[in-house]
Design a protein around this motif. Sequence first.
Motif, PDB file in Angstrom:
ATOM      1  N   TYR A 388      -1.871  -7.789  -5.949  1.00 34.37           N
ATOM      2  CA  TYR A 388      -2.618  -7.133  -7.040  1.00 34.37           C
ATOM      3  C   TYR A 388      -2.108  -7.636  -8.391  1.00 34.37           C
ATOM      4  O   TYR A 388      -2.885  -8.027  -9.264  1.00 34.37           O
ATOM      5  N   ARG A 392      -3.920 -10.575 -11.238  1.00 36.23           N
ATOM      6  CA  ARG A 392      -4.169 -10.271 -12.653  1.00 36.23           C
ATOM      7  C   ARG A 392      -3.427 -11.261 -13.563  1.00 36.23           C
ATOM      8  O   ARG A 392      -3.303 -11.030 -14.759  1.00 36.23           O
TER       9      ARG A 392
ATOM     10  N   PHE B  88     -11.512 -13.235 -11.915  1.00 41.32           N
ATOM     11  CA  PHE B  88     -11.101 -11.835 -11.775  1.00 41.32           C
ATOM     12  C   PHE B  88     -11.764 -11.223 -10.553  1.00 41.32           C
ATOM     13  O   PHE B  88     -12.972 -11.323 -10.382  1.00 41.32           O
ATOM     14  N   LEU B  89     -10.937 -10.571  -9.737  1.00 47.23           N
ATOM     15  CA  LEU B  89     -11.483  -9.830  -8.592  1.00 47.23           C
ATOM     16  C   LEU B  89     -11.313  -8.342  -8.846  1.00 47.23           C
ATOM     17  O   LEU B  89     -10.195  -7.861  -9.031  1.00 47.23           O
ATOM     18  N   ALA B  90     -12.430  -7.613  -8.852  1.00 46.62           N
ATOM     19  CA  ALA B  90     -12.344  -6.152  -8.865  1.00 46.62           C
ATOM     20  C   ALA B  90     -12.218  -5.710  -7.411  1.00 46.62           C
ATOM     21  O   ALA B  90     -13.105  -5.956  -6.601  1.00 46.62           O
ATOM     22  N   PHE B  91     -11.079  -5.093  -7.087  1.00 48.58           N
ATOM     23  CA  PHE B  91     -10.760  -4.809  -5.683  1.00 48.58           C
ATOM     24  C   PHE B  91     -11.644  -3.704  -5.092  1.00 48.58           C
ATOM     25  O   PHE B  91     -11.969  -2.733  -5.762  1.00 48.58           O
ATOM     26  N   PRO B  94      -8.502  -0.619  -4.838  1.00 54.42           N
ATOM     27  CA  PRO B  94      -7.461  -0.896  -5.843  1.00 54.42           C
ATOM     28  C   PRO B  94      -6.109  -0.344  -5.379  1.00 54.42           C
ATOM     29  O   PRO B  94      -6.041   0.732  -4.776  1.00 54.42           O
ATOM     30  N   GLU B 162     -10.645  -0.692 -12.555  1.00 56.73           N
ATOM     31  CA  GLU B 162     -10.857  -2.121 -12.264  1.00 56.73           C
ATOM     32  C   GLU B 162     -11.734  -2.743 -13.353  1.00 56.73           C
ATOM     33  O   GLU B 162     -11.457  -3.839 -13.829  1.00 56.73           O
TER      34      GLU B 162
END
Lengths: 447, 259
Positions: A388, A392, B88-91, B94, B162
């Motif tokens: 994670y 970022r 960018f990956l929006a999980f 999260p 996110e």
Amino acid sequence: MTAGHASYAEDFRTVQATLPGAGVPWLQQLRTNAMESFLDSGFPTTRTEDWKYTDLRSLTRRHYRPAARPQPANCAVPADPWWQDELQHRLVFIDGYFVPELCPPGPLLSGVTLTGLARVLEEQPDLLEHRLGRNTDLEQPGFNAFNTLFMRDGAYISLGDGAVLDQPVHLLFVSTGTDASLRPVRNIIVAGPDSHATVIESYVALNDAAGLTSAVTEISLETGAHIEHYKLEEESASASHIAGIYVTQDRDSRFDSHNIALGGQLVRNDLQVALNGPGAATTLNGLTVTRGRQHVDNHTRVDHNEPQARSDEWYRGILDDRSRAVFNGRIVVHPDAQQTVSHQHNHNLLLSGDAEADAKPQLEIHANDVQCTHGCTVGQLDEEALFYFRSRGVDATTARNFLVYAFAADVLERIRIRPVRRMLERRLAGRFMETEALDFLRDRLSG
Amino acid sequence: MNTAAREMLAISGLQVAVEGKIILNSIDLKVRAGELHAIMGPNGSGKSTFAQVLAGRETYEVLQGSAHFLDQDLLDLSPEERARLGLFLAFQYPVEIPGVSNIYFLKTALNAVRRHQGLDELDAMDFISLVRGKLAAMQMNEDLLYRSVNEGFSGGEKKRNEILQMMVLEPVLTILDETDSGLDIDALKVVADGVNSMRSPERAFIVVTHYQRLLNYIEPDYVHVLSAGRIARSGGPELAIELEQRGYGWIEQGEGAVQ
């Protein structure tokens, strides 16, 4: 009995007459009993259940001799210390000897006595007759008896009825000796009814010598008293440090312990709390950070002897390299201790495949109306969290450092004394973090 | 569509396995700046694997094929390098990080990206003024900044968080992995507004979703249907509506030719 024990008996006979309070009959008796107990059982071995995971052969192979009284020229405290000028009440001990010349002149406090134990033994031994050794058990194998034999000094803190110390008392124990130095320390803390104080027991070294610190702290809390106790162990990387903290709590008293182990080669802490009155509450907070071949063993025991008392325990370990940490958390709820609330948490983070954590919760419940829980984990850094961070834009090393720090945060957040918390944050930063993370610490501190 | 727009992502013959089992098979996809592609498909079709592989998840093994992002070999880059280049990956789920405050997580991420771009790092004051407006746009309470990352956040708060991260990091290619799952209609609108506010001729989006619902609010340029690890069908927005009416069965049974 082995030859090693006999030679300690010899040492004792040599120094006996020079020990404070040598002529006091009850103290002579206490030492005679300690001698018998020590000669009988000696130091524990891994065959003793409570010492199963801690091999003392590195300690028993050596012979330690009581450190000599330090020369005034050798009396020093660390330069640029973490407490800076924030802790006003300080008792300084060099190799176990109280050195009043090094203590800042603290303000006088009504109802409070802060002094060296040797002085009390010499000048007012009656004050200690029913205190010294009251909370410790000489029958237990080894170190309590050993400490009672050789003890000569330490801190004596007495809080009268309703006495409140606004500023923490800092007990600073400095090791300066040789590889063969024995530094016995005996502290007595008596908290009268409704009194309140924070006591910081910190151990630092001025050199890399091995040596052995044998420390016993006895703390008695009377009705409604509140003691917050910090033990900050930063001995040299080759030193041995064997400590016991023995606490008794009367009705409605509160004891908060923060047991932090950072230094030393071989470290053992026995922390035992007897809850002897309804409404008593105890919180045991612990953080162990090890590397190299360090070995840190924390044995805690809480006895719920009376109903409606509470104990909460949070111990965490961060282990790197080939180091090892032991946690044994024993909770005994005795038959009369109905409506006990007891929660225990122990979490260990292994940063290396060669590190080892041995965690053992031990709950013995003999009452039926209780709320008791325990949880215990041994694990590695969370891969999901690492990913994670990286997703970022944060590099893997920084991400790792953050997660290590975050693992300790749970313990740090419960530390109220600002210089202590700042010291720990810096130690963790120094060990696990780079510049980015120092920024993080500043943010936290200002927040 | 603007065919002159620069190519952002070019995937060719991508085959991906996890623990020896092939999950994605010969995926071809081109995404140009300004475009929004929806990837739809039934559960287990490989949608999330696709999203995670693009972000650099190491648990997946790329067996064959190539992927280029802004003319660089994407598969050669670490997850953090991809992020710094603007991916960018929006999980979908999260991650909770106890002990690390949300604001610090965000600031560290932004400064890592800014350093890569040769920009000055933002200090705490500049950062908070930057993030405040975006927080309001996501209808998030400021105290969420000071809590540990995602810890104790509701499902909706996690997804908004996110999108907040996306708005702060300003990526050129955003992949939304089932960002709509578990959202009520109000939260869905907030999330969609956040995404729409970021749409521009310079940015591209890949929206992975099971349901057409999200696409009512975020209008796609292209819709692709994944089935059994392949892109079984591609089309315009009308394909999503057809899927909503007919379900995925007809595609899984192979009706209709692959384009």
